[in-house]
Design an enzyme around this catalytic site. Structure first.
Site, PDB file in Angstrom:
ATOM      1  N   ARG A  77       0.819  -1.218   0.000  1.00 52.24           N
ATOM      2  CA  ARG A  77       0.000   0.000   0.000  1.00 52.24           C
ATOM      3  C   ARG A  77       0.848   1.261   0.000  1.00 52.24           C
ATOM      4  O   ARG A  77       0.403   2.320  -0.450  1.00 52.24           O
ATOM      5  CB  ARG A  77      -0.956  -0.017   1.192  1.00 52.24           C
ATOM      6  CG  ARG A  77      -2.205   0.805   0.954  1.00 52.24           C
ATOM      7  CD  ARG A  77      -3.053   1.010   2.197  1.00 52.24           C
ATOM      8  NE  ARG A  77      -3.398  -0.185   2.898  1.00 52.24           N
ATOM      9  CZ  ARG A  77      -2.969  -0.479   4.150  1.00 52.24           C
ATOM     10  NH1 ARG A  77      -2.170   0.352   4.795  1.00 52.24           N
ATOM     11  NH2 ARG A  77      -3.338  -1.595   4.732  1.00 52.24           N
ATOM     12  N   TYR A 131     -13.878  22.473 -11.320  1.00 55.49           N
ATOM     13  CA  TYR A 131     -14.269  21.208 -11.951  1.00 55.49           C
ATOM     14  C   TYR A 131     -15.496  20.664 -11.218  1.00 55.49           C
ATOM     15  O   TYR A 131     -15.536  20.637  -9.992  1.00 55.49           O
ATOM     16  CB  TYR A 131     -13.068  20.264 -11.827  1.00 55.49           C
ATOM     17  CG  TYR A 131     -13.222  18.902 -12.415  1.00 55.49           C
ATOM     18  CD1 TYR A 131     -13.409  18.725 -13.782  1.00 55.49           C
ATOM     19  CD2 TYR A 131     -13.114  17.768 -11.620  1.00 55.49           C
ATOM     20  CE1 TYR A 131     -13.508  17.447 -14.326  1.00 55.49           C
ATOM     21  CE2 TYR A 131     -13.197  16.492 -12.151  1.00 55.49           C
ATOM     22  CZ  TYR A 131     -13.400  16.343 -13.503  1.00 55.49           C
ATOM     23  OH  TYR A 131     -13.487  15.082 -14.026  1.00 55.49           O
ATOM     24  N   ASP A 203      -5.888  23.216  -8.273  1.00 56.10           N
ATOM     25  CA  ASP A 203      -5.987  22.167  -9.285  1.00 56.10           C
ATOM     26  C   ASP A 203      -5.227  22.692 -10.501  1.00 56.10           C
ATOM     27  O   ASP A 203      -5.676  23.594 -11.199  1.00 56.10           O
ATOM     28  CB  ASP A 203      -7.461  21.908  -9.606  1.00 56.10           C
ATOM     29  CG  ASP A 203      -7.658  20.772 -10.607  1.00 56.10           C
ATOM     30  OD1 ASP A 203      -6.756  20.572 -11.456  1.00 56.10           O
ATOM     31  OD2 ASP A 203      -8.704  20.113 -10.569  1.00 56.10           O
ATOM     32  N   LYS A 228      -4.728  13.325 -17.405  1.00 55.23           N
ATOM     33  CA  LYS A 228      -4.738  14.193 -18.573  1.00 55.23           C
ATOM     34  C   LYS A 228      -3.350  14.236 -19.220  1.00 55.23           C
ATOM     35  O   LYS A 228      -2.969  13.321 -19.902  1.00 55.23           O
ATOM     36  CB  LYS A 228      -5.236  15.589 -18.182  1.00 55.23           C
ATOM     37  CG  LYS A 228      -6.518  15.557 -17.320  1.00 55.23           C
ATOM     38  CD  LYS A 228      -7.726  15.035 -18.078  1.00 55.23           C
ATOM     39  CE  LYS A 228      -8.914  14.673 -17.191  1.00 55.23           C
ATOM     40  NZ  LYS A 228      -9.440  15.710 -16.330  1.00 55.23           N
TER      41      LYS A 228
HETATM   42  C1  LIG Z   1     -10.367  15.519 -15.229  1.00 58.37           C
HETATM   43  C2  LIG Z   1     -10.133  16.504 -14.175  1.00 58.37           C
HETATM   44  C3  LIG Z   1     -10.052  16.135 -12.836  1.00 58.37           C
HETATM   45  C4  LIG Z   1     -10.309  14.743 -12.375  1.00 58.37           C
HETATM   46  O1  LIG Z   1      -9.421  13.794 -12.870  1.00 58.37           O
HETATM   47  P1  LIG Z   1      -9.836  12.267 -13.023  1.00 58.37           P
HETATM   48  O2  LIG Z   1      -8.554  11.567 -13.176  1.00 58.37           O
HETATM   49  O3  LIG Z   1     -10.738  12.192 -14.225  1.00 58.37           O
HETATM   50  O4  LIG Z   1     -10.564  11.858 -11.771  1.00 58.37           O
HETATM   51  C5  LIG Z   1      -9.783  17.103 -11.905  1.00 58.37           C
HETATM   52  N1  LIG Z   1      -9.604  18.396 -12.264  1.00 58.37           N
HETATM   53  C6  LIG Z   1      -9.682  18.784 -13.536  1.00 58.37           C
HETATM   54  C7  LIG Z   1      -9.474  20.227 -13.864  1.00 58.37           C
HETATM   55  C8  LIG Z   1      -9.960  17.870 -14.541  1.00 58.37           C
HETATM   56  O5  LIG Z   1     -10.071  18.280 -15.802  1.00 58.37           O
END
Ligand SMILES: *Cc1c(COP(=O)(O)O)cnc(C)c1O
Length: 413
Positions: A77, A131, A203, A228
């Site tokens: 873990r 988001y 973020d 992403k």
């Molecule tokens: C896609 C996204 C997330 C979440 O990511 P996941 O891996 O899909 O859970 C968080 N913040 C932003 C700005 C995003 O575009």
């Protein structure tokens, strides 16, 4: 890219900064970072170490290891060199950072970071352009656990000081904002927060530390949906949280307490993607700008929401703080309805219709920011389309969109 050097941004005072190795340029660091010989065993890419049980020679050794498990084989873990290598590489990309932990998704990273700093009775200031799942977490689970969320105008800047009250514990930013791409004045917000002992989180998925090293700009905790651009090939889910020395213990303890973990195969895909981030971002940036500039000239397009184009809220801040642009932006149509927008999108040949972004393939989705907002109204003449510009030839993408605008006009009547 590379319009300004990250060397100018400096580290926060008193930060031990594992991310201090700034002697090399960004692309060089992306290639070198996290590849410790004891983790790679001499091969180029850190191999996939799969593990749950770790074996010890003696009871004494087992007990000794328990005292400090960070980046030591202890139990599956807590990860293996595969996960540590990627985590370390992300720390090295953030001057002033103390450490990074990985999560099974970007949402898991966002929620764990918030839980690490908030307690019942606290107030959270959340950007209105967040988001949507981040918002849902605040309005759902955080509220249930006694944390209140106040939403603020993404363009508030230093004015955030007026919203900070006795119960305010954290300020969450996302810059540029999801769907609407407002660029926030992160240094001004961080300065106001620091003056009042409030923790800041961002973020940073759009820019990644390559285009905006958030901790160097004063943020305490920087969050990525590595799904992403870090993974970059639309084939794995992954998140990360990077913290400065002050907040690293809280992030680590909460992450461990919640049992957060990411499998080595997904971490390996993230590490593999990271090595090519600089060249991919250069191409995403150039192609997205070509498409955005073309769209801006089309009669049926009311606005193009791209941080590198004048007219995007916060464009001047983007120029000041970012070393480049990503490949995700939006445009609004001058008029027309949902059906006309669907006609535009449905017939696109090169753009897929699907969530997420950051891969090599282009995507187009309809989005309606209005209902998601509570602090600032969303005003647009017509519907919005969000584009992820992939690594195709931009001329082909433009031709595809031109045909889409023809369909839009026909459907609009
Ligand atoms: C896609 C996204 C997330 C979440 O990511 P996941 O891996 O899909 O859970 C968080 N913040 C932003 C700005 C995003 O575009």
């Amino acid at each position: 890219m590379g319009r300004r050097s990250h060397h100018a941004q400096g580290d926060g005072p008193g930060v031990s900064g594992k991310g201090d190795a700034k002697a090399h340029g960004d692309a060089t660091r992306l290639v070198q970072a996290g590849r410790r010989p004891e983790w790679t065993g001499g091969v180029v890419n850190p191999p996939v170490w799969r593990a749950s049980t770790i074996l010890y020679d003696t009871v004494g050794e087992m007990r000794a290891r328990n005292r400090d498990t960070h980046h030591k084989l202890f139990y599956g873990r807590r990860g293996t060199p595969t996960q540590w290598s990627l985590a370390d590489a992300l720390t090295e990309m953030e001057p002033g950072a103390e450490g990074t932990l990985l999560y099974s998704s970007g949402v898991a990273a966002v929620t764990t970071a918030l839980l690490a700093v908030l307690s019942p009775g606290d107030e959270l200031l959340m950007v209105d352009s967040a988001y949507d799942p981040t918002r849902a977490f605040c309005n759902g689970l955080l509220r249930r656990y006694g944390v209140t969320t106040r939403y603020y105008d993404p363009m508030i800047g230093a004015g955030i000081a007026d919203l900070i009250g006795e119960k305010t514990r954290a300020i969450f930013m996302e810059s540029p904002g999801s769907l609407t791409f407002e660029v926030q004045d992160v240094p001004a917000i961080c300065a106001a927060a620091k003056a009042r002992g409030v923790v800041t989180l961002i973020d940073n998925t759009w820019a990644t530390p390559l285009l905006f090293p958030a901790i160097g700009h004063g943020v305490d905790i920087s969050i990525l949906a590595c799904t992403k651009y870090i993974v970059g090939h639309s084939d794995a889910m992954l998140g990360s949280v990077t913290a400065n020395a002050e907040y690293w213990p809280a992030v680590r303890n909460t992450t461990y307490a919640l049992g957060q973990h990411v499998g080595p195969d997904d971490a390996w895909l993230g590490a593999r993607g990271l090595r090519t981030l600089a060249v991919r971002m250069e191409r995403h940036q150039a192609s997205a700008l070509a498409v955005a500039e073309w769209l801006a000239e089309q009669a049926d397009v009311a606005s193009v929401l791209h941080p590198a184009l004048p007219g995007c809220p916060g464009h001047e801040i983007w120029r000041r703080d970012f070393s480049g642009a990503a490949g995700l932006f939006a445009f609004t149509l001058a008029d027309g309805d949902d059906a006309a927008r669907a006609a535009l999108i449905d017939g696109l040949e090169l753009f897929g219709i699907g969530y997420s972004w950051g891969g090599y393939e282009s995507l187009a989705i309809p989005a309606d920011p209005g209902p998601l907002r509570t602090a600032t109204p969303w005003m647009a003449a017509g519907p919005l389309v969000r584009l992820q510009i992939g690594l195709e030839d931009p001329a082909d993408l433009i031709a595809d969109l031109a045909a889409g605008l023809d369909r839009f006009r026909a459907a609009r009547g």
